[in-house]
Design a protein around this motif. Structure first.
Motif: not given
Length: 87
Positions: A68-85
């Motif tokens: 609604g045009g206002r800053k609010v608390r929020a949640s998100c999901v962050v993916p991490f991919h650990f890969e050995v090259k």
């Protein structure tokens, strides 16, 4: 939405063994974009990788959620991919 990210440090004990995995971290962000809390949503199955992901996201800065045009608390999901090259 992250505005500044720092990559996780790959645990050397797992890197040397060629062990990788995927981690998903749930982040709770306040109205200023500051991280309030984080927790593992989906584990890699390796405690060291999970900890590396949590440590990295703790240093990040976020853009706050907007409702609604206002800053609010929020949640998100962050993916991490650990890969050995492989060379």
């Amino acid at each position: 939405v992250p505005t500044s990210k720092f990559p996780p440090s790959y645990p050397s004990s797992l890197l040397s063994k060629g062990i990788g995995g995927k981690v998903q971290v749930t982040c709770e962000v306040d109205e200023t974009g500051r991280l309030i809390s984080s927790k593992i949503r989906q584990s890699s199955g390796h405690a060291e990788l999970d900890k590396a992901a949590l440590t990295a996201v703790a240093r990040w800065k976020f853009k706050p959620g907007i409702k609604g045009g206002r800053k609010v608390r929020a949640s998100c999901v962050v993916p991490f991919h650990f890969e050995v090259k492989k060379n």
